[in-house]
Design an enzyme around this catalytic site. Structure first.
Site, PDB file in Angstrom:
ATOM      1  N   ASP A 112       0.822  -1.124   0.031  1.00 14.22           N
ATOM      2  CA  ASP A 112      -0.084  -0.046  -0.113  1.00 14.22           C
ATOM      3  C   ASP A 112       1.012   1.024  -0.006  1.00 14.22           C
ATOM      4  O   ASP A 112       2.134   1.345   0.219  1.00 14.22           O
ATOM      5  CB  ASP A 112      -0.891   0.083   1.306  1.00 14.22           C
ATOM      6  CG  ASP A 112      -2.269   0.858   0.849  1.00 14.22           C
ATOM      7  OD1 ASP A 112      -3.255   0.888   1.652  1.00 14.22           O
ATOM      8  OD2 ASP A 112      -2.018   1.657   0.096  1.00 14.22           O
TER       9      ASP A 112
HETATM   10  C1  GLC Z   1      -4.360   4.287  -0.356  1.00 14.28           C
HETATM   11  C2  GLC Z   1      -5.127   3.194   0.113  1.00 14.28           C
HETATM   12  C3  GLC Z   1      -5.209   2.121  -0.792  1.00 14.28           C
HETATM   13  C4  GLC Z   1      -5.067   2.694  -2.430  1.00 14.28           C
HETATM   14  C5  GLC Z   1      -3.998   3.231  -2.431  1.00 14.28           C
HETATM   15  C6  GLC Z   1      -3.556   3.822  -3.772  1.00 14.28           C
HETATM   16  O1  GLC Z   1      -3.729   4.815   0.776  1.00 14.28           O
HETATM   17  O2  GLC Z   1      -5.001   2.692   1.399  1.00 14.28           O
HETATM   18  O3  GLC Z   1      -6.703   1.406  -0.731  1.00 14.28           O
HETATM   19  O4  GLC Z   1      -5.595   1.598  -3.175  1.00 14.28           O
HETATM   20  O5  GLC Z   1      -3.300   4.152  -1.371  1.00 14.28           O
HETATM   21  O6  GLC Z   1      -4.428   4.831  -3.954  1.00 14.28           O
END
Ligand code: GLC
Length: 747
Positions: free
Chosen positions: A282
């Site tokens: 993430d």
């Molecule tokens: C965010 C979220 C994740 C998302 C990623 C890209 O922090 O936790 O769910 O897909 O970053 O945007």
């Protein structure tokens, strides 16, 4: 001749990699990896965001375009559009080996057409419809150059203080597993390689929804048994549905950050489940292991993450900056790098990007998906089916307030959300400049359907979240001049979603005060509650005669709501989460254990597991939702009183009667209780549901098939087992199901 040999080999390899479609993606990936330098391999593990609509903290560093050109960026996120993705892909094609990039985006509940937030969609209990919604979202996104959505979010969540409950399928593992599979199938369609299919991404791996205190990014600590029993099955369902990717979670699990958690990412996912896709971190979660206190620096964080099975680094730059040195220092074996690169290249081959890196960059296809009317109709349908009727009690005239007549003379629309537009999209929607013009507001939706001779009176009444009561007087006057009042209250759209945990779940601002002032006018009130999570609204639940939970319903919100308010659609939504009476009750969920001193009813306080200052039940239970008609469920029968563990099947049948005045749908739910086990067992577990349409006066019988597999659970050695013994079966239209019988699971 000698000096041409390398060129000859390279061209033969390129021919085999690029030219031969018939070789498997795995073989083609192996061939290509043999040609890659360590820098090029590390480049494939590096993912950057575009600087537009970032969904996390942006790191302003270096010239990304140049890094793309040098083959140092394997993927980008938050790049949208056939043209914009083409431009960046053209840069990638200037790299030595011309390895295409993949473009990812959070297509969570729609793209150009926004659907209800996922928690609301789950309230339809219509798995096929949720798959259809994901299918449309994928088709629209793929037309705009997107190869990969970071969805479905499949985190089981029992704590509505956590803002991301809006993004998932609620508190139940069984329902969440079915929804996970449906959404993966919807996004991936007929398989990668089709230009209307995008890679799906099961996230956030794992147990992100169990953050202590419902506080986003907070720690998670639970037994491996609980982890396997409650939180992992939806991920397993996604893996079995061939989800192309996983995304790990920000939280630490039992003391180890998910990003470096070898147990879940390598032992379980890649080994036990034999998962062949890849894991993306993430946003920045690799680098965040320093803040976790689990890595001293980016070098150690990169080492722990890659060894634990995190294949691609979203935005932390730890892989870019440290993997080469880690390999040279022999801290990370090149085989681990090669495995991660191979997993990513296989997906690029499966997407067909080596044959045509621009196959998703088609302006004509993009134009066709810019404002697809048929897709809006589906959004309207799923919107109305997401609405949950919480209350519709009879007034002094003996009639229920809902559905309203379209000929009602004067209707007052009061509240800060009636004329809202983009708010109806909720969190995690994809923003476009023309959204405001395209969204059907709740005001417009009511106006579209109210008779032309009727009159709409409108007052905003108050803002969503401040102390300004200056609008009350006008709102009271508006209510007094009307025959009926519809109140539209709730949260701001950005009060649920990522990093949106709330310690209080009450209506924000002075909205409840406004409601009480309008109530004093004596006018009949319909209350619409707009939010991405369960809220606490006890005064309204006690005093307002008609309450519709309208969540955030997307682009067609106003029409979906009007369809229900005026009865063109008889609401059938069922709550995907338990609604607490107070924050003090949280976490509250239906499938809890009995304890040694279970309360015998909701007022029992006599040395039992209860609060002395509150009833023992939720305000509204999991699976609850009313209808404009009345359904009677009766005549529960079993095909036998015993179910053999080996190959046995049990049929559970009930009769469902529509005894009211409207045609409508009911969600008949089957719950089981394992009365005694080698570990304590939940007092109820959802094991089946059927949604059926009955014309008024009609009766149908509904059957469920139970097998021993349905009754498996994890024992204290974290083994998935069956255990012979006594079960109770319940059938009803919520987790409060009382129609009950018994059966035995036998060896
Ligand atoms: C965010 C979220 C994740 C998302 C990623 C890209 O922090 O936790 O769910 O897909 O970053 O945007």
């Amino acid at each position: 001749m000698k000096k041409f040999l390398p060129l000859l080999i390279l061209s033969l390899i390129c021919l085999s990699v690029f030219g031969q479609k018939k070789s498997s993606p795995a073989l083609r990936a192996d061939m290509l990896i043999r040609q890659m330098t360590l820098d090029e391999k590390i480049g494939q593990l590096n993912q950057y965001t575009s600087d537009r609509n970032a969904t996390g903290k942006i790191t302003a560093d270096g010239d990304k375009a140049n890094q793309v050109r040098q083959g140092k960026v394997g993927s980008m996120l938050n790049v949208v559009g056939a043209e914009e993705t083409r431009k960046l892909q053209e840069l990638a094609m200037q790299s030595r080996l011309k390895i295409p990039m993949i473009f990812g985006l959070d297509v969570i509940h729609g793209f150009r057409t926004t659907f209800p937030v996922p928690l609301a969609e789950t309230a339809t209990w219509d798995v096929a419809l949720m798959e259809k919604s994901a299918r449309i979202a994928a088709t629209e996104a793929a037309a705009y150059g997107i190869h990969w959505t970071f969805a479905p979010m499949v985190d089981v969540a029992r704590d509505p203080r956590w803002g991301r409950v809006m993004e998932g399928a609620g508190e139940d593992t069984y329902l969440g597993s079915l929804v996970a599979k449906a959404r993966v199938n919807g996004f991936q369609g007929n398989g990668l390689g089709n230009t209307d299919a995008v890679m799906a991404c099961a996230k956030h791996f794992a147990a992100y929804g169990a953050a202590v205190g419902g506080r986003d990014y907070n720690s998670v600590d639970m037994s491996l048994r609980q982890l396997n029993e409650t939180y992992l099955p939806p991920f397993k369902a996604a893996a079995e549905a061939n989800v192309a990717t996983f995304m790990n979670s920000f939280n630490d699990i039992n003391g180890i950050p998910a990003t470096a958690n070898k147990y879940i990412q390598r032992d379980l996912l890649k080994n036990q489940w034999n998962y062949k896709g890849f894991v993306v971190s993430d946003w920045g979660s690799i680098g965040e292991m320093v803040a976790h206190g689990y890595a001293k620096n980016g070098y150690e964080a990169a080492m722990k993450a890659i060894i634990a099975g995190s294949d691609m680094d979203m935005e932390s730059r730890c892989y870019r900056d440290h993997l080469k040195q880690l390999v040279l220092d022999k801290k990370v074996d090149i085989s681990i790098i090669n495995d991660a690169v191979k997993r990513i290249l296989i997906k690029k081959f499966e997407l067909g990007l080596f044959e045509d890196p621009y196959r998703f960059c088609n302006i004509e296809r993009e134009k066709q998906q810019t404002d697809n009317v048929a897709n809006r109709e589906v959004a309207r349908e799923i919107g109305k089916k997401s609405i949950v009727l919480l209350k519709n009690e009879k007034l002094s005239n003996g009639k229920t307030l809902l559905p309203l007549s379209k000929q009602t003379k004067r209707v007052a629309l009061i509240g800060p959300l009636f004329k809202a537009t983009t708010a109806n999209h909720g969190f995690w929607s994809v923003a476009f400049p023309d959204d405001t013009a395209r969204i059907v507001s709740q005001y417009q939706g009511i106006k579209n359907q109210l008779d032309k001779n009727s009159e709409i009176l409108y007052s905003k009444g108050c803002n969503i979240n401040d102390t300004d009561t200056s609008g009350f007087e006008a709102a009271i006057a508006t209510a007094k001049a009307a025959d009926v009042v519809i109140l539209s209250l709730g949260e701001a759209a950005d009060m649920s979603g990522e990093a949106k945990s709330r310690s209080s779940l009450q209506l924000p601002g002075v909205q409840e005060e406004l409601m009480k002032e309008i109530y004093k006018t004596g006018k009949p009130i319909v209350l619409l509650l707009n939010t991405g999570r369960p809220l606490i609204f006890n005064w309204a639940a006690d005093n307002i005669p008609a309450i519709l939970y309208t969540w955030w319903l997307g682009t067609e919100a106003g029409n979906s709501i009007a369809d229900v308010v005026f009865g063109d659609y008889n609401p059938a939504g069922k709550l995907p989460m338990s609604f607490p009476r107070t924050e003090g009750q949280i976490p509250i969920y239906y499938n809890h254990y009995s304890t040694g001193r279970p309360a015998k009813d909701e007022n029992d306080k006599n040395y039992v597991s209860a609060y002395i200052d509150l009833q023992n039940s939720p305000r509204f239970p999991f699976g609850y939702g009313l209808s404009y008609t009345k359904f009677n469920i009766s005549n529960l029968k079993l095909s036998a009183n015993e179910l053999a563990i080996n190959g046995g099947k049990l049929t559970v049948t009930v009769d469902v009667e529509n005894a009211g005045d409207y045609d409508g749908e009911e969600v008949v739910q089957l719950y089981v209780r394992d009365l005694f086990g080698c570990v304590v067992r939940p007092v109820k577990e959802l094991k089946g549901f059927k949604k059926l349409f009955l014309k008024k006066g009609e009766t149908q019988s509904v059957s469920f098939t139970l097998t021993a597999t349905d009754l498996k659970f994890y024992n204290d050695e974290v083994k998935l087992i069956n255990e012979a013994g006594d079960y109770e079966l319940f059938v009803g239209n919520s987790s409060d199901a009382h129609l009950k019988t018994k059966c035995k699971l036998t060896l």
